[in-house]
Design a protein around this motif. Structure first.
Motif, PDB file in Angstrom:
ATOM      1  N   ILE A  93       6.968  -9.006   7.680  1.00  0.00           N
ATOM      2  CA  ILE A  93       5.543  -8.876   7.802  1.00  0.00           C
ATOM      3  C   ILE A  93       4.929  -8.931   6.160  1.00  0.00           C
ATOM      4  CG2 ILE A  93       3.596  -7.349   8.151  1.00  0.00           C
ATOM      5  CD1 ILE A  93       5.569  -5.934  10.240  1.00  0.00           C
ATOM      6  N   GLY A  94       4.195  -9.968   5.990  1.00  0.00           N
ATOM      7  CA  GLY A  94       3.738 -10.206   4.725  1.00  0.00           C
ATOM      8  C   GLY A  94       2.195  -9.761   4.623  1.00  0.00           C
ATOM      9  N   VAL A  95       1.981  -8.618   3.594  1.00  0.00           N
ATOM     10  CA  VAL A  95       0.696  -8.008   3.375  1.00  0.00           C
ATOM     11  C   VAL A  95       0.206  -8.747   2.038  1.00  0.00           C
ATOM     12  CG1 VAL A  95      -0.543  -6.050   2.622  1.00  0.00           C
ATOM     13  CG2 VAL A  95       1.682  -5.645   4.100  1.00  0.00           C
ATOM     14  N   ILE A  96      -0.997  -9.735   2.584  1.00  0.00           N
ATOM     15  CA  ILE A  96      -1.493 -10.392   1.351  1.00  0.00           C
ATOM     16  C   ILE A  96      -2.621  -9.574   0.726  1.00  0.00           C
ATOM     17  CG2 ILE A  96      -3.216 -12.346   1.141  1.00  0.00           C
ATOM     18  CD1 ILE A  96      -0.679 -13.341   1.976  1.00  0.00           C
ATOM     19  N   VAL A  97      -2.162  -9.524  -0.591  1.00  0.00           N
ATOM     20  CA  VAL A  97      -3.387  -8.853  -1.368  1.00  0.00           C
ATOM     21  C   VAL A  97      -3.831  -9.815  -2.383  1.00  0.00           C
ATOM     22  CG1 VAL A  97      -3.592  -6.774  -2.930  1.00  0.00           C
ATOM     23  CG2 VAL A  97      -1.888  -6.698  -1.341  1.00  0.00           C
ATOM     24  N   GLU A  98      -5.366  -9.972  -2.205  1.00  0.00           N
ATOM     25  CA  GLU A  98      -6.126 -10.606  -2.921  1.00  0.00           C
ATOM     26  C   GLU A  98      -6.338  -9.956  -4.178  1.00  0.00           C
ATOM     27  OE1 GLU A  98      -9.659 -11.386  -0.666  1.00  0.00           O
ATOM     28  OE2 GLU A  98      -8.236 -12.037   1.165  1.00  0.00           O
ATOM     29  N   ASP A 147      -1.872   0.090  -0.343  1.00  0.00           N
ATOM     30  CA  ASP A 147      -1.198   1.378   0.331  1.00  0.00           C
ATOM     31  C   ASP A 147      -1.742   1.826   1.416  1.00  0.00           C
ATOM     32  OD1 ASP A 147       0.039   1.454  -2.118  1.00  0.00           O
ATOM     33  OD2 ASP A 147      -1.334   3.001  -3.103  1.00  0.00           O
ATOM     34  N   GLN A 148      -2.934   1.531   2.055  1.00  0.00           N
ATOM     35  CA  GLN A 148      -3.410   1.922   3.347  1.00  0.00           C
ATOM     36  C   GLN A 148      -2.834   1.081   4.363  1.00  0.00           C
ATOM     37  OE1 GLN A 148      -4.694   4.993   2.473  1.00  0.00           O
ATOM     38  NE2 GLN A 148      -6.049   4.732   4.180  1.00  0.00           N
ATOM     39  N   VAL A 149      -2.658  -0.146   4.033  1.00  0.00           N
ATOM     40  CA  VAL A 149      -1.937  -1.048   4.934  1.00  0.00           C
ATOM     41  C   VAL A 149      -0.470  -0.805   4.987  1.00  0.00           C
ATOM     42  CG1 VAL A 149      -1.233  -3.545   5.636  1.00  0.00           C
ATOM     43  CG2 VAL A 149      -3.446  -3.089   4.446  1.00  0.00           C
ATOM     44  N   LEU A 150       0.311  -0.401   4.100  1.00  0.00           N
ATOM     45  CA  LEU A 150       1.556   0.073   4.269  1.00  0.00           C
ATOM     46  C   LEU A 150       1.626   1.692   4.965  1.00  0.00           C
ATOM     47  CD1 LEU A 150       3.035  -0.674   0.672  1.00  0.00           C
ATOM     48  CD2 LEU A 150       3.247  -2.130   2.806  1.00  0.00           C
ATOM     49  N   ALA A 151       0.693   2.188   4.858  1.00  0.00           N
ATOM     50  CA  ALA A 151       0.592   3.675   5.465  1.00  0.00           C
ATOM     51  C   ALA A 151       0.400   3.418   7.234  1.00  0.00           C
ATOM     52  CB  ALA A 151      -0.644   4.376   4.938  1.00  0.00           C
ATOM     53  N   ARG A 152      -0.543   2.177   7.063  1.00  0.00           N
ATOM     54  CA  ARG A 152      -0.811   2.002   8.638  1.00  0.00           C
ATOM     55  C   ARG A 152       0.534   1.717   9.338  1.00  0.00           C
ATOM     56  NH1 ARG A 152      -2.698   3.649  13.334  1.00  0.00           N
ATOM     57  NH2 ARG A 152      -3.330   1.982  14.583  1.00  0.00           N
ATOM     58  N   LEU A 153       1.217   0.698   8.725  1.00  0.00           N
ATOM     59  CA  LEU A 153       2.419   0.257   9.307  1.00  0.00           C
ATOM     60  C   LEU A 153       3.455   1.238   9.481  1.00  0.00           C
ATOM     61  CD1 LEU A 153       3.193  -3.049   7.239  1.00  0.00           C
ATOM     62  CD2 LEU A 153       2.495  -2.891   9.699  1.00  0.00           C
ATOM     63  N   ALA A 154       3.448   2.288   8.657  1.00  0.00           N
ATOM     64  CA  ALA A 154       4.330   3.609   8.821  1.00  0.00           C
ATOM     65  C   ALA A 154       4.044   4.562  10.067  1.00  0.00           C
ATOM     66  CB  ALA A 154       4.223   4.286   7.452  1.00  0.00           C
ATOM     67  N   GLN A 155       2.618   4.565  10.111  1.00  0.00           N
ATOM     68  CA  GLN A 155       1.936   5.123  11.592  1.00  0.00           C
ATOM     69  C   GLN A 155       2.601   4.608  12.836  1.00  0.00           C
ATOM     70  OE1 GLN A 155      -2.169   5.114  10.719  1.00  0.00           O
ATOM     71  NE2 GLN A 155      -2.082   7.027   9.471  1.00  0.00           N
ATOM     72  N   VAL A 203       6.882  -7.318   2.889  1.00  0.00           N
ATOM     73  CA  VAL A 203       6.657  -7.828   1.497  1.00  0.00           C
ATOM     74  C   VAL A 203       5.400  -7.832   1.244  1.00  0.00           C
ATOM     75  CG1 VAL A 203       8.956  -9.256   1.607  1.00  0.00           C
ATOM     76  CG2 VAL A 203       6.756 -10.144   2.583  1.00  0.00           C
ATOM     77  N   VAL A 204       4.994  -7.676   0.074  1.00  0.00           N
ATOM     78  CA  VAL A 204       3.781  -7.806  -0.422  1.00  0.00           C
ATOM     79  C   VAL A 204       3.449  -8.945  -1.142  1.00  0.00           C
ATOM     80  CG1 VAL A 204       1.871  -6.600  -1.910  1.00  0.00           C
ATOM     81  CG2 VAL A 204       3.472  -5.387  -0.471  1.00  0.00           C
ATOM     82  N   LEU A 205       2.639  -9.943  -0.774  1.00  0.00           N
ATOM     83  CA  LEU A 205       2.023 -11.206  -1.599  1.00  0.00           C
ATOM     84  C   LEU A 205       0.984 -10.826  -2.345  1.00  0.00           C
ATOM     85  CD1 LEU A 205       3.862 -11.974   1.229  1.00  0.00           C
ATOM     86  CD2 LEU A 205       2.865 -14.172   0.799  1.00  0.00           C
ATOM     87  N   ASP A 206       0.956 -10.915  -3.739  1.00  0.00           N
ATOM     88  CA  ASP A 206      -0.185 -10.670  -4.382  1.00  0.00           C
ATOM     89  C   ASP A 206      -0.790 -11.927  -4.953  1.00  0.00           C
ATOM     90  OD1 ASP A 206      -2.000  -9.897  -6.302  1.00  0.00           O
ATOM     91  OD2 ASP A 206      -0.780  -8.436  -7.298  1.00  0.00           O
ATOM     92  N   LEU A 207      -2.208 -12.229  -4.547  1.00  0.00           N
ATOM     93  CA  LEU A 207      -2.306 -13.658  -4.873  1.00  0.00           C
ATOM     94  C   LEU A 207      -3.072 -13.719  -6.416  1.00  0.00           C
ATOM     95  CD1 LEU A 207      -4.308 -14.808  -1.622  1.00  0.00           C
ATOM     96  CD2 LEU A 207      -1.793 -15.182  -2.532  1.00  0.00           C
ATOM     97  N   THR A 208      -2.978 -12.737  -7.187  1.00  0.00           N
ATOM     98  CA  THR A 208      -3.818 -12.521  -8.470  1.00  0.00           C
ATOM     99  C   THR A 208      -3.160 -13.738  -9.272  1.00  0.00           C
ATOM    100  OG1 THR A 208      -4.069 -10.183  -8.137  1.00  0.00           O
ATOM    101  CG2 THR A 208      -3.896 -11.177 -10.419  1.00  0.00           C
ATOM    102  N   GLY A 209      -4.110 -14.603  -9.761  1.00  0.00           N
ATOM    103  CA  GLY A 209      -3.545 -15.512 -10.716  1.00  0.00           C
ATOM    104  C   GLY A 209      -3.218 -16.911 -10.218  1.00  0.00           C
ATOM    105  N   THR A 210      -3.115 -16.889  -8.619  1.00  0.00           N
ATOM    106  CA  THR A 210      -2.930 -18.195  -7.846  1.00  0.00           C
ATOM    107  C   THR A 210      -4.217 -18.507  -7.142  1.00  0.00           C
ATOM    108  OG1 THR A 210      -0.493 -17.216  -7.369  1.00  0.00           O
ATOM    109  CG2 THR A 210      -1.562 -18.882  -5.889  1.00  0.00           C
ATOM    110  N   ALA A 211      -4.702 -17.791  -6.296  1.00  0.00           N
ATOM    111  CA  ALA A 211      -5.997 -17.962  -5.469  1.00  0.00           C
ATOM    112  C   ALA A 211      -6.610 -16.707  -5.081  1.00  0.00           C
ATOM    113  CB  ALA A 211      -5.582 -18.718  -4.270  1.00  0.00           C
TER     114      ALA A 211
END
Length: 214
Positions: free
Chosen positions: A129-134, A150-158, A169-177
């Motif tokens: 599961i890839g969490v996209i963070v813009e 953090d809220q998305v990860l907490a929901r997955l934990a729930q 995994v967390v995909l941070d798009l900062t500097g990419t798009a």
């Protein structure tokens, strides 16, 4: 007041085929605007969403019916997740359209304040599961990108995710798009390869549901 959008306008704005959007359940509204069909994984009735302008604040409103809200999903998503081995969690419908157009499984939050609408059924078929963070933007993340993540990860934990083999995994798009839509518009042909690189480089997280007991 800005001119109301249409499926054809959205297709041009997002650089996607109009037929693809219609295949994803996006239809024109009489008088302007589009209807985005929302479906529940268990088939229960849910609210649809109306988009009046291509993007920005106040661009969308919910259908005025006494029905629950859910994450943005289509019945073909589990099959894509099994084929690819992974599923992306995105903010908004447009990123889902982009991913689906490229054969990538994705589920969308209808805003950063609606994380709780994600259910276990939305995650079927995925090993990763890839969490996209813009990039951090108050219009997208009123409480900040880190809080959203953090809220998305907490929901997955729930939700518990009973399969211990699943990775997050967390995909941070900062500097990419700015988002997956922009990543696609930069070079549609290279989108799959660039997304693959982002996945390879993504930071794996260990949410509470897979941490060792102390």
């Amino acid at each position: 007041m800005p001119e109301r959008t249409s499926v054809a306008d959205l297709a041009r704005t997002k650089a996607l085929p109009e037929d693809a959007l219609r295949g994803f359940g996006v239809t024109d509204v009489h008088g302007g605007g589009v209807r985005e069909e929302y479906l529940s994984p268990d088939g229960a009735p849910v609210r649809d969403r109306f988009r009046w302008t291509p993007g920005g604040l106040n661009s969308s409103t919910w259908e005025e019916r006494d029905l629950p809200r859910t994450a943005y999903w289509r019945p073909f998503v589990p099959g894509l997740a099994r084929d690819r081995g992974y599923l992306l969690l995105c903010e908004g419908e447009s990123s889902c359209w982009t991913a689906w157009h490229h054969g990538v499984a994705a589920v969308g939050f209808p805003g950063a304040d609606h994380i709780g609408v994600l259910g276990a059924g939305h995650l079927a078929g995925a090993d990763v599961i890839g969490v996209i963070v813009e990039p951090d933007d108050p219009d997208t993340y009123p409480r900040g990108a880190d809080h959203y993540r953090d809220q998305v990860l907490a929901r997955l934990a729930q939700l518990g995710l009973p399969d211990a083999q699943r990775r997050v995994v967390v995909l941070d798009l900062t500097g990419t798009a700015a988002d997956l839509v922009e990543l696609h518009r930069q070079d549609p042909q290279q989108f799959p390869a660039r997304l693959g690189t982002l996945l390879d480089d993504a930071r794996e997280t260990r949410p509470p549901f897979v941490q060792e007991q102390r």
